[in-house]
Write an enzyme that holds these catalytic residues in place. Structure first.
Site, PDB file in Angstrom:
ATOM      1  N   ARG A  70       0.858  -1.186   0.000  1.00 12.88           N
ATOM      2  CA  ARG A  70       0.000   0.000   0.000  1.00 12.88           C
ATOM      3  C   ARG A  70       0.892   1.234   0.000  1.00 12.88           C
ATOM      4  O   ARG A  70       2.084   1.137   0.214  1.00 12.88           O
ATOM      5  CB  ARG A  70      -0.946  -0.013   1.195  1.00 12.88           C
ATOM      6  N   ASN A  78      -4.443   6.990   5.284  1.00 13.78           N
ATOM      7  CA  ASN A  78      -4.258   6.086   6.415  1.00 13.78           C
ATOM      8  C   ASN A  78      -2.787   6.112   6.763  1.00 13.78           C
ATOM      9  O   ASN A  78      -1.938   5.828   5.908  1.00 13.78           O
ATOM     10  CB  ASN A  78      -4.663   4.654   6.052  1.00 13.78           C
ATOM     11  N   GLU A  79      -2.484   6.502   7.974  1.00  9.46           N
ATOM     12  CA  GLU A  79      -1.084   6.510   8.414  1.00  9.46           C
ATOM     13  C   GLU A  79      -0.173   7.053   7.310  1.00  9.46           C
ATOM     14  O   GLU A  79       0.701   6.345   6.793  1.00  9.46           O
ATOM     15  CB  GLU A  79      -0.649   5.117   8.840  1.00  9.46           C
ATOM     16  N   GLU A 122      -6.791   3.018  15.959  1.00 10.43           N
ATOM     17  CA  GLU A 122      -6.466   1.590  15.852  1.00 10.43           C
ATOM     18  C   GLU A 122      -5.689   1.155  17.069  1.00 10.43           C
ATOM     19  O   GLU A 122      -4.783   1.872  17.524  1.00 10.43           O
ATOM     20  CB  GLU A 122      -5.550   1.321  14.650  1.00 10.43           C
ATOM     21  N   TRP A 140       3.059  -8.496  12.579  1.00 11.06           N
ATOM     22  CA  TRP A 140       4.150  -7.911  11.793  1.00 11.06           C
ATOM     23  C   TRP A 140       5.491  -7.874  12.523  1.00 11.06           C
ATOM     24  O   TRP A 140       6.431  -7.256  12.059  1.00 11.06           O
ATOM     25  CB  TRP A 140       3.771  -6.521  11.283  1.00 11.06           C
ATOM     26  N   GLU A 179      -2.450  -9.726   6.491  1.00  8.83           N
ATOM     27  CA  GLU A 179      -2.758  -9.530   7.903  1.00  8.83           C
ATOM     28  C   GLU A 179      -3.704 -10.588   8.466  1.00  8.83           C
ATOM     29  O   GLU A 179      -4.408 -10.343   9.448  1.00  8.83           O
ATOM     30  CB  GLU A 179      -3.301  -8.117   8.107  1.00  8.83           C
ATOM     31  N   ALA A 180      -3.692 -11.756   7.842  1.00  4.46           N
ATOM     32  CA  ALA A 180      -4.628 -12.810   8.264  1.00  4.46           C
ATOM     33  C   ALA A 180      -4.397 -13.228   9.718  1.00  4.46           C
ATOM     34  O   ALA A 180      -5.327 -13.676  10.391  1.00  4.46           O
ATOM     35  CB  ALA A 180      -4.509 -14.011   7.341  1.00  4.46           C
ATOM     36  N   PHE A 181      -3.181 -13.094  10.194  1.00  8.66           N
ATOM     37  CA  PHE A 181      -2.935 -13.531  11.579  1.00  8.66           C
ATOM     38  C   PHE A 181      -2.845 -12.365  12.561  1.00  8.66           C
ATOM     39  O   PHE A 181      -2.359 -12.515  13.672  1.00  8.66           O
ATOM     40  CB  PHE A 181      -1.709 -14.447  11.637  1.00  8.66           C
ATOM     41  N   HIS A 182      -3.352 -11.225  12.130  1.00  8.79           N
ATOM     42  CA  HIS A 182      -3.475 -10.081  13.047  1.00  8.79           C
ATOM     43  C   HIS A 182      -4.809 -10.235  13.769  1.00  8.79           C
ATOM     44  O   HIS A 182      -5.834 -10.501  13.138  1.00  8.79           O
ATOM     45  CB  HIS A 182      -3.454  -8.790  12.230  1.00  8.79           C
TER      46      HIS A 182
HETATM   47  C1  GAL Z   1      -1.683  -0.174  10.898  1.00 10.52           C
HETATM   48  C2  GAL Z   1      -2.519   0.019   9.653  1.00 10.52           C
HETATM   49  C3  GAL Z   1      -3.643  -0.993   9.555  1.00 10.52           C
HETATM   50  C4  GAL Z   1      -3.133  -2.364   9.868  1.00 10.52           C
HETATM   51  C5  GAL Z   1      -2.512  -2.355  11.235  1.00 10.52           C
HETATM   52  C6  GAL Z   1      -2.002  -3.699  11.685  1.00 10.52           C
HETATM   53  O1  GAL Z   1      -0.415   0.349  10.716  1.00 10.52           O
HETATM   54  O2  GAL Z   1      -3.063   1.296   9.590  1.00 10.52           O
HETATM   55  O3  GAL Z   1      -4.212  -0.944   8.269  1.00 10.52           O
HETATM   56  O4  GAL Z   1      -2.199  -2.731   8.911  1.00 10.52           O
HETATM   57  O5  GAL Z   1      -1.416  -1.471  11.233  1.00 10.52           O
HETATM   58  O6  GAL Z   1      -1.369  -3.635  12.929  1.00 10.52           O
END
Ligand code: GAL
Length: 732
Positions: A122, A160-161, A320, A328, A368-371
């Site tokens: 992204r 976003n960020e 968030e 990550w 991000e499936a395991f977030h």
């Molecule tokens: C942030 C991001 C989200 C998601 C999240 C995961 O940095 O804005 O879209 O990726 O981290 O921790």
């Protein structure tokens, strides 16, 4: 600083629009349509009242160049809105569709080696690309036109960020923009040559056309630090300009709704200088991901303390955080029992009026499936979802009790943070590459907690003159103007504490002459009453060198000692270096910690690195004021109470400052109602005595407090287990 936009907070779809916001990023584009109905049912069950929508949905809204379709989004917004769930609608520009990169590869950023960054993640776009801007602003305008009258869209979530993946772009478009930025900043090429010190290594430039980006120059060659620092500022400014362009494009069509973008304030990162961004949003929002281990709560509190200052006494938004593990890091710890609710309410304790997560439903595919998420892979019959429901209930209880809109009470001590100094400490040209300003802020913040004093964390650029004490932990770069402000503050009666790497350069990254610290042309040295000549750096590769040096007050330094060769006659030496290692380095008997009267105030100098434990001991003695007079033995052992945070099972008074408890207060406007938040910092139970007010929330708190928030009870003694939080309300 530019003028600040007026504070505007997004309404909920409740009868009066009020309530603590609760929800998360919602990505229904990842799911078949029938899941939306189930999502809304579960959201209602959890008391979710808002979602951030369409953050990564550009390809869904404009599936092919110039072809816009809103049906899917209309239907989702409509169903959410009818269920009472407000929408914080994204500008959807954080992740561009693949067709855009394919048709316009010129928008892709370039890394410092000259490689084009590939699409597929992204933010794979150049902040300075006019082509990308054209596409992004067209999307913003189309969204604004389509949703300007939608009653369910109550806020705009820009990008976003910003900068997450495109903070550093070394493309030719960036080069052109950098040259223009330098010209606007310096006016003449002579001014740039002077500021960048280009006489060194034959770097003189004859015109702005010769100015270069700090691209890779081969081998281990070092970038000119002033140029690098300007490049950091430039990157910040380009993204801020991009945000403003997107915001303005929407606002022209859809005025009156609040705008935000999610910051990334956390003590491990410093992407942007958010002191410059905060005035440009209508409400401040932040993304914060927990740091595992014993620093978990402290780190959260320290990051939040900066966010609270950025929000300038207004409530702010957690856009968030995570219900449990992220995905990550090399190893991703989950949250412990109680931490989901505790972390969320800790944010409320430090001024947040909105608690959102990434994300609502855990993805089954993608990066991000395991977030973790609010609805995990296991489904609604899960610990996490039950925790989410418990949180929804707790936030509703706090809303009903009147927490929303109350103001976090400020403290007497401010730890100052400067994004520019953080960027500067990353330069690989300093006496030690181990310097890290943000970590130093965090260490001081934690040490102060250990000493029973919670501080605020305040941007250097803000007005901090209302505090009693300001602490500058490795604020490397101080301009003349910064030093004059410190001087005025101390003269007027304030206490200023400076540590070893503070003020060793100015804002251009120039070292001053005449001794250290050199900032302010001698004024800073005059204030602290100390002059240093060299830096003694430990831990260098050389075999057989001492790894630490003792101080006369029992403390130890392990990295950096400023070799102080002169002190003013009225300087009090609080501690010197002593012992064999000090002898060996010719530091024995020289000042390590000093204090110096300055006008009606005082300047304290800590000329060496100390660990958190020793900083806490120092703080207990140096910053204790009795009737305005500091009580401090000139030398000798400091108080050992700093260890208190680690000692088990304690009984502590609720109205005192105790290292085991993080205590904050939020007041209503006329201070007739106050909310006290008590969080257990330690891993052991803590019993608070003399707790006043009615119990609003008692999470992991033992009797005699009524554990049912619905039945508030007047309480006196409460035991807080690990990860506990107690919230009380007192009405005057
Ligand atoms: C942030 C991001 C989200 C998601 C999240 C995961 O940095 O804005 O879209 O990726 O981290 O921790």
């Amino acid at each position: 600083m530019t003028g600040r936009r007026a504070f505007r907070w997004p309404s909920l779809l409740t009868a009066d629009g009020r309530g603590i916001a609760f929800g998360g990023d919602y990505n229904p584009d990842q799911w078949p349509d029938e899941v939306v109905a189930e999502d809304i049912r579960l959201m209602r069950e959890a008391r979710v009242n808002t979602v951030a929508l369409a953050i990564f949905s550009w390809d869904r809204i404009e599936p092919r160049e110039g072809e816009f379709t809103f049906d899917w989004l209309d239907s989702v917004i409509d169903r959410l809105g009818r269920a009472g769930i407000a929408v914080d609608l994204a500008s959807a520009t954080a992740s561009a569709p693949m067709w855009l990169y394919e048709n316009h590869p010129e928008v892709l950023p370039v890394d410092k080696y000259g490689h084009v960054v590939n699409a597929g993640s992204r933010q794979s776009w150049r902040p300075t690309s006019p082509v990308f801007k054209r596409f992004a602003l067209r999307l913003c305008r189309r969204l604004a036109e389509h949703y300007k009258d939608n009653p369910y869209v109550t806020a705009w979530h820009m990008g976003n960020e910003y900068g997450w993946n495109n903070r550093y772009d070394y493309s030719d478009t960036a080069l052109e923009a950098f040259r223009a930025w330098c010209e606007a900043k310096y006016g003449t090429i002579d001014a740039l040559n002077e500021a960048w010190g280009t006489a060194f290594w034959s770097q003189h430039v004859n015109s702005f056309q010769e100015v270069m980006l700090p691209r890779h120059m081969g081998g281990d060659s070092m970038v000119n630090p002033p140029q690098q620092l300007d490049f950091e500022r430039f990157g910040n400014d380009m993204l801020l300009d991009f945000y403003k362009a997107e915001r303005d494009a929407i606002e022209e069509i859809c005025p009156g709704k609040p705008f935000t973008t999610n910051f990334m304030v956390s003590t491990d990162q410093c992407c942007m200088d958010y002191a410059q961004w905060a005035p440009e949003v209508d409400f401040v929002s932040n993304d914060h991901y927990f740091h595992e281990g014993e620093s978990h709560l402290d780190e959260l509190a320290c990051s939040d303390a900066l966010v609270a200052s950025l929000a300038a006494d207004h409530p702010w938004y957690v856009m968030e955080h995570s219900t449990s593990a992220v995905q990550w890091k090399p190893l991703n710890s989950r949250k412990r029992n109680g931490e989901l609710l505790r972390d969320s309410l800790a944010h409320v304790a430090i001024g947040a009026d909105a608690i959102n997560f990434f994300q609502w439903r855990q993805s089954t595919s993608g990066a991000e499936a395991f977030h973790s998420a609010m609805v995990p892979h296991a489904g609604a019959d899960s610990k996490v979802f039950r925790g989410v429901c418990e949180l929804g209930k707790a936030l509703e209880t706090l809303s009903r009790a009147g927490v929303q809109g109350t103001t976090l009470r400020r403290r007497g001590t401010a730890v100052l943070f400067s994004a520019e100094s953080e960027w500067a400490t990353r330069s690989e040209t300093l006496p030690s590459m181990r310097l890290d300003h943000w970590h130093a802020v965090r260490d001081w913040y934690r040490a102060l907690l250990d000493a029973g004093t919670r501080a605020d964390v305040v941007p250097l650029a803000h007005d901090w003159t209302g505090y009693d004490t300001v602490i500058l932990p490795n604020v490397l770069a101080l301009s003349d103007e910064d030093v004059r402000r410190l001087d005025g503050f101390a003269r007027a009666g304030g206490t200023v504490a400076i540590d070893y790497a503070t003020g060793i350069i100015d804002e251009r990254f120039h070292a001053g002459l005449g001794g250290y610290p050199g900032a302010g042309e001698g004024l800073l040295r005059g204030m602290i009453g100390v002059r240093g000549e060299e830096f003694n750096i430990l831990g260098a590769q050389a075999e057989g060198e001492p790894g630490e040096i003792a101080l006369s007050n029992g403390m130890r330094t392990r990295l950096w000692q400023t070799d102080v060769t002169a002190v003013a006659p009225d300087t009090t030496v609080v501690a010197t270096y002593e012992g064999d290692a000090a002898e060996d380095w010719e530091l024995a008997g020289t000042p390590a910690v000093t204090r110096h009267p300055w006008g009606a105030g005082e300047a304290i100098y800590v000329g060496c690195d100390l660990d958190r434990h020793d900083i806490a001991r120092l703080a207990r003695t140096l910053f204790t004021k009795v009737d305005g007079v500091c009580v401090m033995p000139a030398t000798g052992d400091a108080d050992d109470d700093a260890d208190a945070a680690e000692t088990p099972a304690a009984v502590v008074p609720a109205d005192g400052d105790d290292p085991r408890v993080l205590h904050t207060v939020r007041d209503n406007e006329d201070r007739t109602v106050r909310f006290d938040f008590y969080l257990n910092r330690s891993a052991c139970p803590v019993t608070l005595t003399g707790v006043d007010g009615e119990t609003i929330i008692a999470h992991r708190c033992a009797a005699p407090v009524a554990d049912a928030p619905a039945a508030p009870a007047h309480c006196a003694t409460v035991t807080l287990a690990r990860n506990a939080i107690l919230v009380t309300r007192t009405v005057r």
